[in-house]
Design an enzyme around this catalytic site. Structure first.
Site, PDB file in Angstrom:
ATOM      1  N   PHE A 138       0.855  -1.196   0.000  1.00  0.00           N
ATOM      2  CA  PHE A 138       0.000   0.000   0.000  1.00  0.00           C
ATOM      3  C   PHE A 138       0.885   1.238   0.000  1.00  0.00           C
ATOM      4  CE2 PHE A 138      -2.321   3.513   1.846  1.00  0.00           C
ATOM      5  CZ  PHE A 138      -3.456   3.513   1.042  1.00  0.00           C
ATOM      6  N   ASP A 223       9.383   2.791   1.762  1.00  0.00           N
ATOM      7  CA  ASP A 223       8.203   3.516   2.246  1.00  0.00           C
ATOM      8  C   ASP A 223       8.077   3.273   3.747  1.00  0.00           C
ATOM      9  OD1 ASP A 223       5.668   4.294   3.031  1.00  0.00           O
ATOM     10  OD2 ASP A 223       4.667   3.574   1.217  1.00  0.00           O
ATOM     11  N   LYS A 252       2.862   9.749   8.450  1.00  0.00           N
ATOM     12  CA  LYS A 252       2.081   9.394   9.643  1.00  0.00           C
ATOM     13  C   LYS A 252       2.665   9.869  10.996  1.00  0.00           C
ATOM     14  CE  LYS A 252      -0.835   5.808   7.801  1.00  0.00           C
ATOM     15  NZ  LYS A 252      -0.508   5.100   6.564  1.00  0.00           N
TER      16      LYS A 252
END
Ligand SMILES: *Cc1c(COP(=O)(O)O)cnc(C)c1O
Length: 392
Positions: A138, A223, A252
């Site tokens: 993702f 990532d 995040k």
């Protein structure tokens, strides 16, 4: 507004993209928050790994409010102290050389993808532009990062998607190699697939991919949007693997609750993007950077990361004591619980009704508590979870 009005307003006025739980938190402290009608919740989500320091951390609140009171925004055409300070600390903490600040994980990945393609274009010209990602990955919701996301379910409706992506299976080097050819300019990986079901990559597999990239002058893009900023018990999850990525993306947990993304460039890529070749209005906003600096003050303090690992091990141990739990995957405070039976979505819904905020990740229940969660809060959450899973 009472809760029924909130729910009706949401139905009337908010685009229907989220399946929301019947929870409306209004205020919190560390990993505990209060709902609109006075309910108490233990938070094992930290807003999907965002609130690294929990709710209303004093250092965070002070840093952010002081910056808001001084200078909330100025264009990236000018320098700001919080952004320069954050860039220096991020490069020092990671061994990377330069930073581009964005506003989100998807945007950070967009920056990484652009930089990877330009690196290859500068050296080899057009046609060597394929970026290989993992099946089940993702990487975000923009049209390009949906292409990067290796799940068919995300490749629907929004045609045409960005071209130039290939996919390979995780943890199977012989099969993965088939996706790697002379048109590849980069490989993009999550080291622990978060949304994909808390799937850690094997060390050998990651080293084989890294070796292939180094040999073929393809860039290794990691990532760390979910795994970064101390979540796994190291500042970057890459440290667990002993690899040196060419580009790392973060978001995040870095902002502690405020929107920020970062693209970190290593020696090969530090000079790739020049004036006018990338940019953003809000990226690296001074208030967000002040928040991120407060996160780094806490996370980079001596002993903090050890504490994350200890709490993670404690939580894992408690979960494994439950008869209903088959397996616990992940590292630090990024944990996925495989249940012996039952639907993770139903379990998480029942948890919310009983005062525990949790997440799903495919068929797993996923826990991403604040890194500052107390043992008392951990115990409270564990006891709610245990009651919910044993009752079914
Ligand atoms: C959440 C996530 C993203 C997307 O981040 P946004 O801030 O929602 O755009 C990208 N990659 C990974 C690994 C993520 O977990």
């Amino acid at each position: 507004m009472d809760f029924e009005t909130v729910r009706q307003t949401d139905r009337d006025c908010i685009a229907g993209t989220y399946r929301r739980y019947d929870v409306c938190p209004v205020q919190g402290k560390n990993a505990t928050c209060t709902g609109l009608e006075g309910q108490t919740y233990v938070d094992f989500t930290s807003g999907i790994g965002v609130n690294s320091l929990g709710f209303a951390d004093e250092r965070f609140v002070r840093a952010v409010s002081e910056q808001a009171a001084k200078l909330a925004h100025i264009s990236n055409l000018f320098y700001t102290l919080p952004q320069e300070t954050l860039a220096k600390r991020l490069t020092e903490a990671t061994g990377m050389q330069k930073v581009f600040f964005a506003n989100s994980g998807a945007e950070a990945n967009e920056g990484a993808i652009k930089a990877a393609r330009k690196y290859s274009f500068d050296r080899y010209g057009r046609g060597r532009d394929k970026i290989v990602t993992l099946r089940n990955s993702f990487h975000g919701r923009t049209v390009t990062t949906l292409s990067a996301t290796g799940q068919d379910a995300f490749h629907d409706y929004f045609f045409p998607f960005t071209e130039g992506f290939g996919y390979m299976p995780a943890n199977d080097w012989p099969a993965a190699q088939q996706a790697l050819d002379g048109t590849v300019c980069a490989v993009l990986l999550e080291l622990i697939q978060g949304e994909g079901g808390v799937v850690p990559l094997e060390r050998d597999f990651v080293r084989q991919v890294a070796g292939w990239c180094a040999q073929n002058d393809a860039l290794l893009l990691i990532d760390e949007v979910q795994t970064g900023a101390g979540r796994t018990g190291k500042f970057l999850c890459a440290e667990h693997y002993g690899i040196q990525p060419d580009i790392v993306t973060m978001a995040k947990g870095l902002g502690g609750g405020l929107p920020i993304g970062a693209v970190l460039f290593g020696p090969k890529t530090a000079g790739v993007l020049g004036p006018g070749q990338h940019g953003t209005t809000f990226g690296g906003n001074p208030v967000c950077c002040a928040g991120a600096n407060a996160v780094l003050d806490a996370v980079l303090a001596p002993g903090f990361m050890e504490q994350v690992s200890e709490k993670g091990a404690y939580l894992r141990g408690k979960l494994l004591e439950m008869d209903e739990v088959a397996e616990v995957r992940g590292l630090g405070l990024m944990l996925g619980v495989v249940l012996k039976g039952g639907d993770s979505a139903e379990v998480v819904k029942a948890c919310a009704e009983n005062g525990l905020l949790a997440l799903t990740a495919k068929s797993l229940v996923r826990f991403l508590p604040p890194l500052t969660i107390s043992y008392e809060e951990l115990n409270q959450g564990v006891s709610i979870f245990s009651r919910v899973v044993s009752r079914r």
